[in-house]
Design an enzyme around this catalytic site. Structure first.
Site, mmCIF file in Angstrom:
data_model
loop_
_atom_site.group_PDB
_atom_site.id
_atom_site.type_symbol
_atom_site.label_atom_id
_atom_site.label_comp_id
_atom_site.label_asym_id
_atom_site.label_seq_id
_atom_site.Cartn_x
_atom_site.Cartn_y
_atom_site.Cartn_z
ATOM 1 N N MET A 1 36.505 15.937 73.121
ATOM 2 C CA MET A 1 35.969 17.145 73.746
ATOM 3 C C MET A 1 34.459 17.015 73.929
ATOM 4 O O MET A 1 33.906 17.477 74.923
ATOM 5 C CB MET A 1 36.317 18.377 72.901
ATOM 6 C CG MET A 1 36.120 19.691 73.627
ATOM 7 S SD MET A 1 37.140 19.837 75.113
ATOM 8 C CE MET A 1 38.565 20.715 74.483
ATOM 9 N N PHE B 1 23.719 22.856 34.728
ATOM 10 C CA PHE B 1 24.496 21.789 35.362
ATOM 11 C C PHE B 1 25.652 22.387 36.158
ATOM 12 O O PHE B 1 26.398 23.220 35.659
ATOM 13 C CB PHE B 1 25.035 20.829 34.295
ATOM 14 C CG PHE B 1 25.922 19.761 34.876
ATOM 15 C CD1 PHE B 1 25.408 18.837 35.780
ATOM 16 C CD2 PHE B 1 27.263 19.692 34.545
ATOM 17 C CE1 PHE B 1 26.223 17.863 36.333
ATOM 18 C CE2 PHE B 1 28.086 18.715 35.092
ATOM 19 C CZ PHE B 1 27.547 17.799 35.997
ATOM 20 N N GLN B 2 25.805 21.965 37.373
ATOM 21 C CA GLN B 2 26.826 22.457 38.295
ATOM 22 C C GLN B 2 26.786 23.975 38.458
ATOM 23 O O GLN B 2 27.805 24.619 38.637
ATOM 24 C CB GLN B 2 28.226 21.984 37.881
ATOM 25 C CG GLN B 2 28.382 20.471 38.058
ATOM 26 C CD GLN B 2 29.826 19.998 38.014
ATOM 27 O OE1 GLN B 2 30.643 20.571 37.318
ATOM 28 N NE2 GLN B 2 30.127 18.936 38.754
ATOM 29 N N LYS C 1 32.556 30.510 32.494
ATOM 30 C CA LYS C 1 33.405 29.829 31.523
ATOM 31 C C LYS C 1 33.607 30.644 30.251
ATOM 32 O O LYS C 1 34.700 30.668 29.685
ATOM 33 C CB LYS C 1 32.793 28.465 31.194
ATOM 34 C CG LYS C 1 33.750 27.533 30.478
ATOM 35 C CD LYS C 1 33.226 26.108 30.417
ATOM 36 C CE LYS C 1 34.239 25.208 29.718
ATOM 37 N NZ LYS C 1 33.782 23.808 29.644
ATOM 38 N N GLU D 1 37.779 19.759 47.660
ATOM 39 C CA GLU D 1 38.013 21.208 47.636
ATOM 40 C C GLU D 1 38.189 21.800 49.036
ATOM 41 O O GLU D 1 38.881 22.801 49.206
ATOM 42 C CB GLU D 1 36.879 21.922 46.903
ATOM 43 C CG GLU D 1 36.879 21.705 45.391
ATOM 44 C CD GLU D 1 36.140 20.435 44.970
ATOM 45 O OE1 GLU D 1 35.772 19.633 45.852
ATOM 46 O OE2 GLU D 1 35.933 20.256 43.757
#
Lengths: 588, 182
Positions: A485, A114-115, A164, A52
């Site tokens: 760097m 969940f999630q 959802k 993502e």
């Protein structure tokens, strides 16, 4: 009775009405209804990323190179948390993103389902605004407002979190309202009086400098046109921030190069010694100002910015003009031209001495480096890449580190929206997914990610995306085996204690390219460099270019050590006299 | 000072901080207080007290009053940053010394002990619009309204006389005269 649509349908109807053509995303449990609806909307193409964060950066590259908002679609929980880095990056660099995230059904919110995660809570500090849609009837309006907030004023990311059950629920669709006022957040508050004040300052300046930034890019191509006209009308020297590169042609004689920590000697000295400093769409970032107390001590300062909170945040200014760059500079140009009609009194002669001084600084040739016949110098590699691609309207992204600064110093950009880099947040791993997004927006153009081997490994998985959609991005890796760097700072500030900055066990990038199903090219010798770069350009498909460069090269010039702009370290020859000491270490 | 090896500059000299009161009109929606408070904590601003409630049920507007300290530059930033938040309608800020603005805080005190000591408490509180809310033989619950520093002082004074519990609100503010904030 009007037709009822599900939440998922409404999401797409809104995207269609907002003229969205591409979304970058990754499916998961809490966004499945939206993914299910995708097939019914052929005008919208979904780009499946591999992580993502990649979706977020790809959308950033898409937005920065096209001027349109980037759209991201992710699931709840880890989907949302993975995109946080990209949202923060977009927030720092003012990139318009609309992120749609799934959420667990409303009745499960707060139960550690969940999630589940508190997505709006987590993203509150890294978005301009976010919404948790608890009522299906609010969805159409929120979606439209999301686009409005992301793209107006100072652009930035927004997030809409859709549970959802809301994606399944039904309601009427509403078209976007014309000109909905966002709580009086108007952005063009300037007056002709302020413009006239600026004109007065222009007339009287003997040592002026224009310092332009990413705001010019964000204001659209017209802003760059206006800026070019303004520079031509005034005859003033102009320097640019990292994000502003391309707004003014990089190879023009009035352009002093980039300013700031790794800016040119002439740009930084001009900033320090000037008597009039005109900031156009930049924000006095700490990489630009160096030591605040001694920043441009003798100048009148003008700040043109669309965001009122940028004014006087770091540096107090004498004249602030809040407005869109295109509008403000357009008005300034008109006023200058109008004044000239009667009695053409240009002050170009006023500043002739100033240009002489600038010429002296230029003679230092601060971007110089000692080239070699045995090993490829990274600066040389960027210069060759520039020479071989400059006629092609090339789009360049970068990762973060030495290679990014070398790209900014040695690649000359002539047009806006051709340069995509992570400036504010400094996100390693930005460039590869950003290149994916740029290539989606400009399928016919050459897109090169100037990368470091450490950065690019952070989001390497997106090569798979590039291969899936046959995006011919070129990943040009300046491979020095170090986090360059970090190594440079350790060399200069931490007594060469290279703590954990050397990457052992780097992958074989050629085999990696093969594994992803793209082309791999390796260059180890300066004599073969041009030929290999040409091979990369000519190949019609994604390429990983492993360019082995001198691992000990440092990025100069550099403002070190608690010092103001006029005390820079130049290349290797200059270093002995200018050792970084004591308190100054804190500033690098 | 120990040598800093961070990537950032050392802080430069600080200007004098003053106390200011911010009044913020916001849409009364979920999360709006978190946005305002999160802005303060995220940018390192200070909150001395906070009062918030809906003031217009029709327009769905809440009014947040925040007492904070900062240099003039910081106060300016707070104002501009608050104004950028989407649910914020308007922002006003006042110096605590501003004579044109009334600031008030309320406190509830529970006092226990002998009658004589409780009387002493009541006397001391008289000038702060004292209201007795609850009385028993051995206790009183009283309400006062005053300025923050006055409440600080009086609660200190009442402690040895039997003050066992104090509950205080944040400051609320209103301009004098017919004008309203704009």
């Amino acid at each position: 009775m009007p037709k009822l649509y599900t939440g998922a349908e409404i999401v797409f109807k809104c995207l269609e009405d907002q003229k969205v053509e591409h979304i970058f995303g990754y499916p998961g449990g809490a966004v499945l209804p939206i993914y299910d609806e995708l097939k019914n909307h052929t005008s919208i193409k979904h780009i499946l990323v591999r992580h993502e964060q990649g979706a977020g950066h790809a959308a950033e590259g898409y937005a920065r190179s096209s001027g349109k908002p980037g759209v991201v679609l992710v699931t709840s929980g880890p989907g949302a948390t993975n995109v946080v880095t990209a949202l923060t990056d977009a927030y720092m660099d003012s990139v318009p993103l609309v992120c749609i995230s799934g959420q667990v059904p409303t009745h499960l919110i707060g139960t550690d389902a969940f999630q589940e995660c508190d997505t709006t809570g987590i993203t509150r500090p890294c978005t301009k605004h976010n919404w948790l849609v608890k009522d299906i009837n609010d969805l159409p309006e929120i979606m439209h407002e999301a686009f409005k907030v992301a793209t107006t004023g100072r652009p930035g990311p927004v997030l809409v979190d859709i549970p959802k059950d809301i994606q399944f629920a039904k309601t009427k669709y509403k078209k976007p309202k014309k000109e909905k006022k966002l709580n009086r957040k108007s952005n063009n508050k300037f007056s002709q009086k302020q413009i006239d004040q600026l004109i007065d300052l222009l007339k009287n300046a003997k040592k002026p400098v224009i310092y332009s930034g990413g705001g010019v890019i964000n204001s659209g191509p017209k802003a760059s046109d206006a800026l070019r006209e303004f520079v031509e009308l005034t005859g003033f020297p102009i320097t640019s921030t990292l994000q502003g590169l391309g707004a003014y042609p990089g190879d023009d004689n009035q352009f002093l190069g980039m300013l700031g920590m790794h800016g040119t000697y002439e740009a930084n000295n001009a900033m320090h010694d000037c008597d009039l400093l005109i900031n156009i769409g930049a924000r006095f970032d700490d990489r630009i100002t160096g030591k605040i107390d001694e920043f441009s001590p003798n100048s009148k300062k003008v700040h043109i910015d669309i965001d009122p909170s940028s004014i006087n945040k770091i540096i107090k200014v004498d004249l602030a003009i809040v407005g869109d760059v295109t509008k403000v500079i357009g008005r300034v140009n008109k006023t200058i031209l109008k004044n000239k009609n009667g009695h053409s009194k240009s002050n170009k002669s006023n500043i002739a001495k100033w240009w002489e001084q600038i010429q002296k600084w230029r003679e230092k040739e601060s971007l110089n480096f000692v080239n070699s016949n045995d090993s490829i110098k990274p600066q040389h590699a960027v210069q060759r890449l520039y020479e071989l691609t400059k006629d092609k309207d090339t789009y360049v992204t970068t990762e973060v580190g030495q290679h990014q600064m070398w790209a900014a110093q040695h690649y000359k950009f002539n047009k806006p929206n051709r340069w995509m880099t992570s400036g504010g947040l400094g996100t390693m791993g930005y460039g590869l997914p950003a290149a994916v997004g740029v290539q989606i927006a400009h399928p016919e153009k050459l897109v090169v990610d100037i990368a470091g081997e450490a950065s690019v490994l952070m989001t390497m998985q997106e090569m798979s995306t590039a291969v899936q959609y046959n995006l011919p991005i070129k990943i040009f890796i300046l491979n020095n085996q170090y986090m360059g760097m970090v190594r440079q700072w350790q060399e200069l500030l931490h007594e060469k204690n290279y703590s954990e900055s050397y990457s052992e066990a780097l992958p074989d990038f050629l085999k990696m390219a093969e594994a992803y199903g793209c082309k791999g090219i390796k260059a180890e010798n300066p004599s073969e460099l041009d030929e290999k770069i040409q091979e990369m350009i000519d190949y019609n498909g994604p390429v990983i270019f492993d360019c082995h460069v001198d691992p000990n090269e440092n990025c100069f010039p550099m403002i070190p050590s608690g010092k103001p702009h006029n005390q820079m370290i130049l290349g290797p020859n200059d270093q002995e006299e200018n050792k970084i000491k004591g308190k100054g270490k804190a500033l690098v | 000072m120990p040598k800093s090896k961070s990537a950032y500059s050392v802080p430069t000299k600080k200007e004098k901080s003053d106390t200011y009161i911010f009044v913020v009109w916001v849409d009364n929606e979920s999360g709006v207080l978190a946005r305002v408070v999160g802005l303060f904590s995220g940018r390192g601003y200070n909150i001395e007290s906070l009062a918030v409630a809906e003031v217009d049920a029709v327009k769905n507007i809440s009014r947040i009053t925040i007492v904070t300290t900062g240099t003039p530059q910081v106060i300016d930033q707070i104002k501009l940053q608050l104004a950028k938040l989407v649910p914020v309608h308007k922002v006003a800020e006042f110096k605590r010394e501003d004579k044109n603005v009334i600031f008030k805080e309320m406190a509830l005190f529970k006092i226990t002990g002998k009658k004589k000591k409780m009387e002493k408490c009541l006397n001391a509180c008289k000038k702060f619009d004292l209201v007795i809310l609850d009385e028993t033989k051995t206790s009183k619950v009283i309400q006062i309204t005053a300025l923050r520093r006055e409440i600080d002082k009086i609660s200190k004074k009442l402690k040895p006389w039997g003050l066992i519990s104090a509950s205080r609100t944040g400051a609320v503010a209103m301009t004098r005269g017919a004008k309203i904030f704009n």
